[in-house]
Design an enzyme around this catalytic site. Structure first.
Site, PDB file in Angstrom:
ATOM      1  N   GLN A  78       0.841  -1.204   0.000  1.00  0.00           N
ATOM      2  CA  GLN A  78       0.000   0.000   0.000  1.00  0.00           C
ATOM      3  C   GLN A  78       0.877   1.256   0.000  1.00  0.00           C
ATOM      4  OE1 GLN A  78      -3.659  -0.284   0.690  1.00  0.00           O
ATOM      5  NE2 GLN A  78      -3.614   1.792  -0.085  1.00  0.00           N
ATOM      6  N   PHE A  79       1.353   1.667  -1.165  1.00  0.00           N
ATOM      7  CA  PHE A  79       2.227   2.838  -1.237  1.00  0.00           C
ATOM      8  C   PHE A  79       1.519   4.110  -0.802  1.00  0.00           C
ATOM      9  CE2 PHE A  79       0.163   3.313  -5.309  1.00  0.00           C
ATOM     10  CZ  PHE A  79       0.151   4.682  -5.536  1.00  0.00           C
ATOM     11  N   THR A  80       0.180   4.133  -0.852  1.00  0.00           N
ATOM     12  CA  THR A  80      -0.553   5.345  -0.489  1.00  0.00           C
ATOM     13  C   THR A  80      -0.465   5.661   1.006  1.00  0.00           C
ATOM     14  OG1 THR A  80      -2.647   4.151  -0.287  1.00  0.00           O
ATOM     15  CG2 THR A  80      -2.152   5.133  -2.439  1.00  0.00           C
TER      16      THR A  80
END
Length: 148
Positions: A78-80
């Protein structure tokens, strides 16, 4: 390294309407990395997550860890989690790790969870995924190695 941990009764992840990972009771982990993350941060959070006592004992006290309840983990990249929303209305993701570095860290993180004896299902790094869960409690814990 950042992790959002949710205690779940069940969770699954789908890609193009096909379930690629699912668990029953345990943790859903949303996992993000930055370029400075490496083995030290991974080891630290694996230890914290595996030993975290948030499952209820016979007295309904959060006193048991995931091993003690024979739980599983669903780990989702989950890069966000590194979204910067300080300026404007469109988040910046410049703080997120380079995709190749983050992918390597994500694979190492999952391998270490499995090596610790926790059954671990995953999504697919970089894919458009749909995640479903039944949050238990709800119990949601945030980990950030910058604040450790």
């Amino acid at each position: 390294m950042r992790v959002v941990l949710q205690r779940v009764k069940q969770a699954n992840v789908s890609i193009a309407h096909e379930v690629v990972g699912e668990i029953q009771a345990g943790y859903l982990l949303l996992v993000g990395f930055e370029n400075s993350d490496g083995e030290t941060q991974i080891d630290y959070l694996v230890h914290k997550i595996v030993n975290l006592r948030v499952f209820e004992d016979e007295n309904q006290k959060m006193n048991l860890n995931i091993r003690q309840v024979k739980g599983s983990i669903l780990s989702i990249s989950q890069f966000t989690l590194y979204a910067d929303t300080k300026h404007g209305n469109r988040p910046s993701f410049i703080g997120a790790g380079d995709p190749e570095h983050a992918k390597t860290c994500y694979q190492q993180f999952n391998a270490k969870l499995m090596a610790a004896g926790i059954p671990t299902a995953t999504g697919e790094f970089g894919a458009d995924m749909q995640v479903s869960l039944l949050n238990d409690g709800p119990v949601t814990i945030l980990f950030d190695t910058e604040k450790a």
